[in-house]
Design an enzyme around this catalytic site. Structure first.
Site, short mmCIF file in Angstrom:
data_model
loop_
_atom_site.label_atom_id
_atom_site.label_comp_id
_atom_site.label_asym_id
_atom_site.label_seq_id
_atom_site.Cartn_x
_atom_site.Cartn_y
_atom_site.Cartn_z
N LYS A 13 -13.13 91.24 34.83
CA LYS A 13 -13.33 92.13 35.89
C LYS A 13 -12.34 91.54 37.08
CE LYS A 13 -17.75 90.90 36.63
NZ LYS A 13 -18.04 90.00 35.62
N ARG A 85 -25.65 92.29 40.79
CA ARG A 85 -25.66 91.31 39.61
C ARG A 85 -27.30 91.42 39.17
NH1 ARG A 85 -20.93 87.79 40.00
NH2 ARG A 85 -20.94 86.52 38.02
N ARG A 119 -10.43 79.58 30.48
CA ARG A 119 -9.96 80.02 31.69
C ARG A 119 -9.48 78.99 32.56
NH1 ARG A 119 -13.48 84.33 35.00
NH2 ARG A 119 -15.07 82.65 35.35
N ARG A 152 -12.95 75.75 36.32
CA ARG A 152 -14.24 76.00 37.47
C ARG A 152 -15.21 75.13 36.81
NH1 ARG A 152 -14.81 82.31 38.55
NH2 ARG A 152 -17.04 81.77 38.28
N ARG A 163 -25.05 80.79 32.28
CA ARG A 163 -24.56 82.04 32.97
C ARG A 163 -24.70 83.15 32.07
NH1 ARG A 163 -18.75 80.79 34.37
NH2 ARG A 163 -18.72 82.80 35.44
#
Ligand code: AMP
Length: 206
Positions: A13, A85, A119, A152, A163
């Site tokens: 996103k 969310r 990532r 992260r 998550r």
């Protein structure tokens, strides 16, 4: 134009939001970036948000809603990346904004886990890379500002699992919610970023 980008964590996103921002005059508001900025600066909000984020949980609705409301009220062109969310967040959003389109970015779990675990993020300019699918030109360094890339905390395996569960329980119901409102458009995010971007433009009739 007022947009919401919806989809599981790691679906891309943020990357597509950055590409769109270059083309259309939009303010991008990423609640995740906003919380991370506050954590870095050790603000009261940052301390509170970090208790949840580091465990892969959602920051409480009341905290999140107030921040978004404060930033977008009276603005005309924006893109919300990572908000709402939860259904209560979506209901609250309706009281202070009329969203034109919600883009749902779709990808399967295997692809999401691959993307999140690979990532790497630039702590300075917030650019994202992926050691498997979108590697930086120079290993471990940001292409844009040369800062050292980091992983992260919440992109580590335990937090990723959490998550994804949280996404399915709390965020996925928003797909039906926005379908009913007839403002949902869907984009296949299991493609290279340029193709996802082109499909997003088409879906938004841009
Ligand atoms: P993101 O960068 O969008 O993946 O967000 C990172 C983390 O920030 C999430 O896992 C949540 O803990 C928190 N967060 C971001 N946006 C929201 C939101 N709309 N509601 C609650 N928590 C959020």
């Amino acid at each position: 134009m007022k947009l919401v980008f919806l989809g599981p964590p790691g679906v891309g996103k943020g990357t597509i939001a950055d590409m769109l921002k270059e083309k259309v005059n939009l303010m991008k508001l990423s609640t995740g970036d906003l919380f991370r900025e506050n954590i870095k600066q050790n603000t009261g909000l940052g301390k509170k948000a970090n208790e949840y984020i580091k465990e892969g949980k959602l920051v409480p609705d009341d905290v999140t809603i107030d921040i978004v409301k404060d930033r977008i009220q009276r603005k005309d062109n924006y893109l919300l990346d990572g908000f709402p969310r939860t259904v209560p967040q979506a209901e609250a959003l309706e009281t202070f904004a009329k969203i034109d389109y919600v883009v749902n970015f779709k990808a399967n779990d295997k692809e999401i886990i691959k993307r999140l675990s690979g990532r790497r993020t630039c702590p300075s300019c917030k650019s994202n890379f992926n050691i498997q699918t979108l590697p930086p030109k120079s290993e471990g360094k940001c292409d844009n500002c040369n800062s050292k890339l980091i992983q992260r905390e919440d992109d580590k395996p335990e937090a990723i699992k959490k998550r994804l569960i949280v996404y399915k329980q709390q965020t996925e119901p928003l797909i039906e919610y926005y379908k009913k409102k007839k403002i949902l458009v869907e984009v296949n995010a299991e493609q290279i970023p340029e193709k996802v971007f082109q499909d997003t433009l088409k879906a938004l009739k841009l």
